[in-house]
Design a protein around this motif. Structure first.
Motif, PDB file in Angstrom:
ATOM      1  N   ALA A 375       0.925  -0.935  -0.346  1.00 25.33           N
ATOM      2  CA  ALA A 375       0.007  -0.133  -0.318  1.00 25.33           C
ATOM      3  C   ALA A 375       0.491   1.397  -0.193  1.00 25.33           C
ATOM      4  O   ALA A 375       0.488   2.334  -0.431  1.00 25.33           O
ATOM      5  CB  ALA A 375      -0.745  -0.469   1.383  1.00 25.33           C
ATOM      6  N   GLN A 376       1.648   1.229   0.548  1.00 28.34           N
ATOM      7  CA  GLN A 376       2.943   2.414   0.690  1.00 28.34           C
ATOM      8  C   GLN A 376       3.608   2.514  -0.655  1.00 28.34           C
ATOM      9  O   GLN A 376       4.343   3.678  -0.567  1.00 28.34           O
ATOM     10  CB  GLN A 376       3.835   2.580   1.594  1.00 28.34           C
ATOM     11  CG  GLN A 376       3.126   2.348   3.596  1.00 28.34           C
ATOM     12  CD  GLN A 376       3.557   0.957   3.772  1.00 28.34           C
ATOM     13  OE1 GLN A 376       3.146   0.255   3.007  1.00 28.34           O
ATOM     14  NE2 GLN A 376       3.393   1.245   4.242  1.00 28.34           N
ATOM     15  N   ALA A 377       3.729   1.989  -1.611  1.00 31.13           N
ATOM     16  CA  ALA A 377       4.018   1.612  -2.669  1.00 31.13           C
ATOM     17  C   ALA A 377       3.792   3.051  -3.776  1.00 31.13           C
ATOM     18  O   ALA A 377       4.369   3.180  -4.534  1.00 31.13           O
ATOM     19  CB  ALA A 377       4.539   0.730  -3.584  1.00 31.13           C
ATOM     20  N   GLY A 378       2.520   3.554  -3.320  1.00 36.01           N
ATOM     21  CA  GLY A 378       1.455   4.164  -4.333  1.00 36.01           C
ATOM     22  C   GLY A 378       1.641   3.702  -5.830  1.00 36.01           C
ATOM     23  O   GLY A 378       1.524   4.272  -7.088  1.00 36.01           O
ATOM     24  N   ILE A 379       1.463   2.597  -6.060  1.00 36.33           N
ATOM     25  CA  ILE A 379       0.846   2.539  -7.265  1.00 36.33           C
ATOM     26  C   ILE A 379      -0.577   2.399  -7.198  1.00 36.33           C
ATOM     27  O   ILE A 379      -1.355   3.071  -7.193  1.00 36.33           O
ATOM     28  CB  ILE A 379       0.369   0.374  -6.961  1.00 36.33           C
ATOM     29  CG1 ILE A 379       1.807  -0.505  -6.478  1.00 36.33           C
ATOM     30  CG2 ILE A 379      -0.040  -0.080  -7.688  1.00 36.33           C
ATOM     31  CD1 ILE A 379       1.760  -1.638  -5.884  1.00 36.33           C
TER      32      ILE A 379
END
Ligand SMILES: NC(=O)c1ccc[n+]([C@@H]2O[C@H](COP(=O)([O-])OP(=O)(O)OC[C@H]3O[C@@H](n4cnc5c(N)ncnc54)[C@H](O)[C@@H]3O)[C@@H](O)[C@H]2O)c1
Length: 455
Positions: A375-379
């Motif tokens: 979730a933190q990867a900003g997909i």
């Protein structure tokens, strides 16, 4: 013919007996004169086996020594080939007495606090165990041993003595594998099911057909450069290899013969499996469940025992709760150098090397879960299922020797500790036996022995 020292209990007993006979040190209590290394104490090193790899190690140590960063010193060298011994003595700038053909002189020397072993494989664990019993820390080149019993014996000796032992696959000190452990451990690719690695080469001379010095051998004058103590190289007196007449191909090209090693599996696949196990199972690795190998000796038919093409499949149970069982595929082909790219496949996504780190690509069927886990990867929500990919860089890490020094000083665990080194050896050696016998082998964890599947 199967290797008679391969997997069966009798060889373990033989090894123990011969080790005890060979070294009075084994009769002494553990840590009898081993020093506890303080962070400012000098690590004084003896190198046993100063051939190709041992010389690289001596030269590395000398560079480190010169730089003054680690407070180490190589004070003893040992080789049974006079030319190589003389060369190593010259390199360290030592007196004649700093070099010997008898490894016991290194182990008996109270001024040596740590030993690096770079002999052919059949000697590794005998020397390592005796060094630890004499209170020394050890760097043992890969593979850990020739046989499974030796590997377990050595693992037990580390547990018993509490000494530090670093096993040699230096790839385990690349940070990317520890980063992969973090990625997998935090669920970013789901449960790992299948991974792969390869070590392939091609050459006109035939793989491992390295230069033979024409004057070398046991009948060369004993004071001269060409002299080799062949009996000590074989180690038949200690049951380490069969006694045979002088054979230059065996001496200079030992990788071609099963009496001393396991060919491409022990020489090359060991390098690939140990880091994969860190990533998938953690720092102590994991013992296999079932091993099967295929391939053959297709082209390099020059009298060697080993194959030139080997594919290995190793099945594992779940390494920890929440993980799944998984399979590692390794390829080592010596007659074509196009290998398989490293890859670790999870149910939600796949890890592949990118730069010094990893790329993660999602599996379309599990895109929702992959994105939740990352979730933190900003997909972007615009990305269609199966299209998201992200890159994770790795950091830096002390190299394999520096990590060994840190471990000796009590500041770190060895990157290839004995548990990982032993578990890797078990799978690799089972692969060698599977290849030679055309049989699938399973690991009996209770007995700690490899057995033929279905037998
Ligand atoms: N980590 C790596 O990348 C890497 C690379 C090459 C080799 N290795 C490992 O290093 C080990 C040595 O390989 P190599 O290519 O240097 O072989 P090598 O034949 O060039 O050197 C081994 C040396 O050990 C000596 N030796 C043998 N028995 C001895 C004994 N009883 N006492 C003292 N010396 C003895 C030999 O005379 C020889 O000079 C192998 O186990 C190999 O797998 C590791």
């Amino acid at each position: 013919m199967p290797d008679r020292r391969s997997m069966f209990p009798v060889s373990r007993r033989t090894f123990l007996k011969s080790a005890a006979l060979a070294s009075p040190m084994l009769a002494m209590p553990a840590l009898s004169w081993g020093r506890i290394m303080g962070s400012n104490d000098r690590i004084t090193i003896g190198v046993i086996g100063t051939g190709g790899m041992g010389t690289v190690h001596v030269e590395d140590f000398l560079k480190i020594q010169k730089s003054g960063t680690e407070n180490i010193e190589v004070i003893r060298v040992c080789d049974v080939y006079r030319r190589r011994l003389n060369n190593a003595v010259r390199l360290i700038g030592g007196s004649e007495s700093s070099g010997s053909m008898e490894y016991e002189r290194v182990i008996d020397d109270r001024d040596v606090s740590a030993v690096l072993i770079a002999t052919p494989d059949h000697w590794h664990t005998k020397m390592a165990i005796e060094a630890m019993d004499a209170g020394k820390d050890v760097y043992c080149e890969k593979p850990l041993s020739l046989t499974i019993e030796q590997a377990i014996e050595c693992r037990d000796a580390v547990r018993r003595t509490g000494r530090v032992l670093q096993v040699g696959p230096q790839g385990t000190s690349e940070d990317r594998w520890w980063k992969a452990r973090e990625i997998i451990g935090s669920g970013k690719i789901g449960r790992v099911v299948w991974s792969q690695g390869a070590y392939c080469r091609n050459s006109r001379e035939g793989q491992f057909n390295w230069r033979i010095d024409p004057d070398a051998g046991p009948s060369s004058p004993s004071g001269g450069d060409g002299y080799i103590d062949w009996d000590r190289w074989l180690g038949h007196r200690w049951g380490l290899a069969p006694k045979i007449e002088w054979n230059a191909d065996h001496f200079f090209r030992f990788r071609k013969y099963y009496a001393y090693n396991g060919g491409v599996a022990t020489d090359l696949m060991y390098h690939r499996l140990a880091p994969l196990l860190i990533a998938i199972a953690g720092p102590n690795g994991q013992y296999p469940r079932r091993v099967s190998a295929s391939g053959g000796l297709y082209i390099e038919n020059d009298g060697r025992d080993i194959g030139d093409t080997m594919i290995l499949n190793v099945d594992y149970d779940a390494p920890y709760e929440g993980a799944s069982g998984h399979t590692v595929t390794l390829a080592s082909v010596m007659v074509n150098d196009v290998g398989l790219e490293d890859a670790i496949r999870g149910q939600y996504g796949t890890l592949r090397p990118r730069g010094g780190g990893w790329s993660l690509t999602e599996q379309s069927a599990w895109a929702k879960e992959f994105r939740a886990a990352n979730a933190q990867a900003g997909i972007s929500s615009e990305a269609k299922p199966g299209e998201a990919s992200l890159e994770i860089a790795s950091g830096s890490r002390r190299n394999h020797k520096e990590n060994w020094f840190d471990a000796i000083r009590g500041k770190a665990q060895p990157h290839c500790n004995i548990e990982l080194g032993c578990a890797t050896m078990v799978a690799i050696k089972m692969g060698v036996e599977s290849f030679r016998r055309s049989q699938t082998l399973v690991w009996d964890a209770r007995k700690e022995a490899a057995v033929v599947s279905g037998a």
